[in-house]
Design an enzyme around this catalytic site. Structure first.
Site, PDB file in Angstrom:
ATOM      1  N   GLU A  38       0.824  -1.254  -0.137  1.00  0.00           N
ATOM      2  CA  GLU A  38       0.151  -0.097  -0.051  1.00  0.00           C
ATOM      3  C   GLU A  38       0.922   1.261   0.066  1.00  0.00           C
ATOM      4  O   GLU A  38       1.393   1.652   1.027  1.00  0.00           O
ATOM      5  CB  GLU A  38      -1.015   0.114   1.255  1.00  0.00           C
ATOM      6  CG  GLU A  38      -1.991  -1.113   1.321  1.00  0.00           C
ATOM      7  CD  GLU A  38      -2.772  -1.033   0.136  1.00  0.00           C
ATOM      8  OE1 GLU A  38      -3.137   0.032  -0.369  1.00  0.00           O
ATOM      9  OE2 GLU A  38      -3.568  -2.303  -0.272  1.00  0.00           O
TER      10      GLU A  38
ATOM     11  N   CYS B 137      -2.103   9.257   2.422  1.00  0.00           N
ATOM     12  CA  CYS B 137      -1.790   8.881   1.271  1.00  0.00           C
ATOM     13  C   CYS B 137      -2.512   9.198   0.179  1.00  0.00           C
ATOM     14  O   CYS B 137      -2.286   9.166  -1.208  1.00  0.00           O
ATOM     15  CB  CYS B 137      -1.312   7.346   1.575  1.00  0.00           C
ATOM     16  SG  CYS B 137      -2.923   6.498   1.633  1.00  0.00           S
TER      17      CYS B 137
END
Length: 476
Positions: free
Chosen positions: A230, A264
């Site tokens: 991720e 993110c």
């Protein structure tokens, strides 16, 4: 989920505990022995551990929020929403559906394999490693741990040393609440992470940046260990002239400056239609004032940069353009004001790396076609946002760009929908989780065909006669 700082180049790790590094092989071996005993496989064990995670989170909410405040200056509401509530929501979904997810899945058996029954059996992978980041340091280790437990695995959790208060809290709480023979926490920095990566795991789940993602993948390759990465990237935000600017600007500002931009999936830059560019900048100025007051430094609702090194990195990026809003900073308190940049060259430093901070470049484009070309000329982002009232514009952006996920007319809410897998594509990552996808990430889908012995046609066995060949051709 970016800038995990588990690489030696960061120089940010705490003093290494040499004894801890030496014990890692034994720790992993003990977890493997626990897994091989079958202890984690029953539904009852999984549910007990999930109940314990829920109690751990609820009973220690105050300590969790305090640790988040200490590590990242996170406002209480943001800590509750993103780290505490989000984790509890995942737990509720998993506990409600786990029994059904674990059941074998029947699939059709073709004529040539009859009589027989075909099914997919979901089994745990074994011993898994979860390496977390510092920006959401509780949620982003506990959330995947929920999936690992639900799937029946043993797990090693490695919190980020860059969020030391949360790391220590996670280590203590896991030790107090969960089955220590099956779930362990390893604290530390680069040496501990390197020692863990040298071990053989059955899956590695890493959240962080691409540089360390490559290190994780290289280490995993030695054991042919599957990985979920991720990562991050420069998530673009396209604003068309047909957008409702009143709503769009508020949502962009919220998505960008939440956790001081250290998310993110935060909008990394705005591609604004030239006819609304200036209005967007003015509205951003008013919205930032509405959110955080005349001096955001005094606002209890605006977070801080995680450490001085990142503060200095971000300050260098501010020089890439003209600060139409913000630009003020104080390294001693790790503060950078919500900043909007204009007149930003496309090849400037702020456009060359994921910003991961409260700096928002706003660039002009002539239309949706130019915006799409701009996005497609760069690495595939983790997320993409398009604000447009024109459905044809929405469709063009979604159909002609590639990103890990996307939200139309909002910022990063797609990741809060349990039925939508969350993950990257290309340089923004591989694999996905959330909801059932978290369970599936830590599960092997084993194919099983069961054949009776009471019927055993001779068609498949030699000698192959013309009659047998005719029948086989009919059946296939």
């Amino acid at each position: 989920m970016q800038h995990h700082e588990q690489a030696a180049k960061t120089g940010a790790s705490r003093k290494t505990n040499g004894d801890a590094v030496k014990t890692i092989p034994t720790l992993v071996a003990n977890l493997r022995a626990s897994f091989e005993s079958g202890r984690t496989r029953p539904l009852e064990w999984r549910l007990r551990q999930l109940d314990a995670v829920e109690r751990m989170t609820k009973e220690n909410e105050g300590e969790i929020l305090a640790a988040l405040r200490e590590d990242v200056g996170k406002p209480e509401q943001e800590g509750f929403m993103a780290d505490v509530h989000y984790t509890l929501s995942e737990l509720a979904i998993v506990r409600k559906n786990l029994r059904r997810w674990m059941k074998p899945e029947r699939v059709p058996t073709p004529m040539f394999a009859l009589p027989g029954k075909s099914r997919i059996v979901r089994e745990p992978l074994g011993v898994v490693l979860i390496v977390g980041p510092w920006n959401y340091p509780f949620q982003l280790v506990v959330y995947p741990l929920v999936g690992a437990i639900a799937a029946g695995n043993c797990a090693v959790v490695k919190p980020s040393e860059v969020a030391p208060a949360t790391s220590a809290l996670v280590a203590r709480l896991v030790r107090e609440y969960l089955d220590g023979d099956c779930i362990r926490v390893v604290e530390g920095g680069v040496p501990e992470t390197s020692a863990l990566l040298a071990e053989r795991f059955d899956h590695i789940f890493y959240t962080g940046n691409g540089a360390v993602g490559r290190i994780v993948m290289e280490a995993a390759a030695k054991h042919l260990t599957p990985v979920t990465l991720e990562l991050g990237g420069k998530s673009p935000c396209i604003v068309d002239r047909s957008a409702d600017l009143d709503v769009a600007v508020k949502r962009i500002a919220w998505g960008k400056f939440y956790n001081a931009g250290q998310t993110c999936v935060a909008p990394d830059y705005v591609l604004a239609h030239e006819s609304v560019h200036d209005e967007i900048v003015e509205r951003l100025k008013r919205t930032i004032r509405d959110f955080y007051g005349e001096d955001p430094k005094k606002s209890p609702d605006f977070a801080r940069i995680v450490n001085e090194r990142h503060h200095r990195r971000l300050m260098k990026l501010i020089g890439s353009g003209k600060a139409a809003v913000g630009g003020q900073a104080d390294e001693s308190t790790r503060y950078i004001a919500p900043t909007v940049l204009v007149d930003v060259p496309h090849d400037s430093p702020v456009m060359g790396e994921e910003i991961f901070g409260p700096i928002l470049p706003v660039l002009r484009v002539k239309g949706v076609g130019e915006a799409i070309s701009f996005v497609n000329a760069r690495p595939k982002p983790l997320a993409l946002y398009v604000f447009a009232g024109d459905r044809d514009v929405q469709r063009q952006v979604i159909d002609r760009t590639s990103s890990g996920g996307a939200t139309v007319n909002h910022a990063w809410l797609h990741l809060a929908v349990p039925g939508l897998p969350f993950g990257g594509v290309g340089e923004s990552g591989m694999g996905a989780y959330h909801g059932r996808s978290t369970f599936e990430t830590f599960t092997h889908r084993k194919s099983v065909l069961t054949k009776p012995t009471s019927v055993d046609p001779a068609l498949m066995y030699p000698p192959y006669t013309e009659t047998k060949s005719k029948w086989i051709r009919r059946l296939l």
